[in-house]
Design an enzyme around this catalytic site. Sequence first.
Site, PDB file in Angstrom:
ATOM      1  N   ARG A   1      22.575  56.013  24.921  1.00 24.40           N
ATOM      2  CA  ARG A   1      21.586  54.929  24.950  1.00 24.40           C
ATOM      3  C   ARG A   1      22.180  53.607  24.446  1.00 24.40           C
ATOM      4  O   ARG A   1      21.530  52.833  23.747  1.00 24.40           O
ATOM      5  CB  ARG A   1      20.356  55.306  24.122  1.00 24.40           C
ATOM      6  CG  ARG A   1      19.641  56.551  24.604  1.00 24.40           C
ATOM      7  CD  ARG A   1      19.092  56.382  26.028  1.00 24.40           C
ATOM      8  NE  ARG A   1      18.446  57.609  26.468  1.00 24.40           N
ATOM      9  CZ  ARG A   1      19.052  58.577  27.167  1.00 24.40           C
ATOM     10  NH1 ARG A   1      20.327  58.415  27.520  1.00 24.40           N
ATOM     11  NH2 ARG A   1      18.411  59.649  27.536  1.00 24.40           N
TER      12      ARG A   1
ATOM     13  N   SER B   1      10.126  56.837  25.446  1.00 27.95           N
ATOM     14  CA  SER B   1      10.597  57.442  24.201  1.00 27.95           C
ATOM     15  C   SER B   1      10.720  56.383  23.111  1.00 27.95           C
ATOM     16  O   SER B   1      11.368  55.358  23.296  1.00 27.95           O
ATOM     17  CB  SER B   1      11.948  58.118  24.416  1.00 27.95           C
ATOM     18  OG  SER B   1      11.832  59.200  25.311  1.00 27.95           O
TER      19      SER B   1
ATOM     20  N   GLU C   1      14.476  53.676  19.834  1.00 30.52           N
ATOM     21  CA  GLU C   1      14.990  53.513  21.199  1.00 30.52           C
ATOM     22  C   GLU C   1      14.294  52.327  21.865  1.00 30.52           C
ATOM     23  O   GLU C   1      14.898  51.595  22.641  1.00 30.52           O
ATOM     24  CB  GLU C   1      14.771  54.782  22.015  1.00 30.52           C
ATOM     25  CG  GLU C   1      15.351  54.706  23.424  1.00 30.52           C
ATOM     26  CD  GLU C   1      15.436  56.046  24.113  1.00 30.52           C
ATOM     27  OE1 GLU C   1      15.251  56.072  25.341  1.00 30.52           O
ATOM     28  OE2 GLU C   1      15.692  57.064  23.436  1.00 30.52           O
TER      29      GLU C   1
END
EC number: 1.3.1.98
Length: 319
Positions: free
Chosen positions: A180, A229, A299
């Site tokens: 990520r 998320s 995130e």
Amino acid sequence: MSFLNLLDLHPGLADGIRGKLTANQPLSAVTWFRIGGPAQLMFQPADEADLSAFLAKLPESVPVLPVGLGSNLLIRDGGLEGVVIRLSAKGFGGVEILEGNRLKVGAAVPDKRLSEAAAKAGLGGFSFYTGIPGGIGGALRMNAGAHGTETCQRMVQLTGIDRQGKRHVLTNADMGYGYRHSGASKDLIFTEAVFEGEPASEDTVRQEMAEVVAHREKAQPIREKTGGSTFKNPAGTSAWKEVDAAGCRGLTIGGAQMSEMHCNFMINTGEASGHDLELLGETVRKRVFEHSGIRLEWEIKRLGQPGAEGAIAPFLEHS
């Protein structure tokens, strides 16, 4: 809240620009949470050349932020100072099939549309994008992934425009991809990328896509005002498991709630503010740390100035 008009502060900034410039554009309409203050100035460039010309003219002192589909974004209630750049589907929404099992894709293309185009072209390896509710620009920046596949496994090269309006072409290796994360300069605004897949029958690809959709509908609150998320998965475990173990499934603050269906998803139950959502996220981080010693990392990207309720200090700041 509103900002001073940048077009008044910098006369001539709009001269020769073909795209759309809007002062104090509300951002609640362009984020999946449906919250957030205004952008001091929003620019929707007509094409790559228009974007380059605008950035070359824009004073270095003015902050710039590209915003895609707004699915992984929490804009604070005070809004964003500077220029928000939102690439249009008309100028940056093309998909072109190339030789060698490759596709050239504009940064404004929704992830799901890339998987559709790949299926029609008989290319496998892109089904995971069916379940990611974002755009290609964001996927390139954060190395979006799902179901065991990440953007870095498919991206060959990309094009970006820097803060001075110069065009750059970066290879996969140049991006410094991690979980990520990418190491590309934050000043670069991605405009298009080349991806490579594998030959596959359309029926096979569509079956994979259907499985991704079925899983998402069963496990995620996709019909809610959510940002996807909330936290990254810590090493060796899943964020949702730690949130659940800390007793935070369904936890509510104001109009913000950790989803009962998937407790790593925050949702706006109807009247949440950016303050509610960020406070909820930091409360969850604190409770998880107290329960397991794990420091969850956001995130979702949180940006902008606080509103009247003030800023929220990270609960783990001094832990």
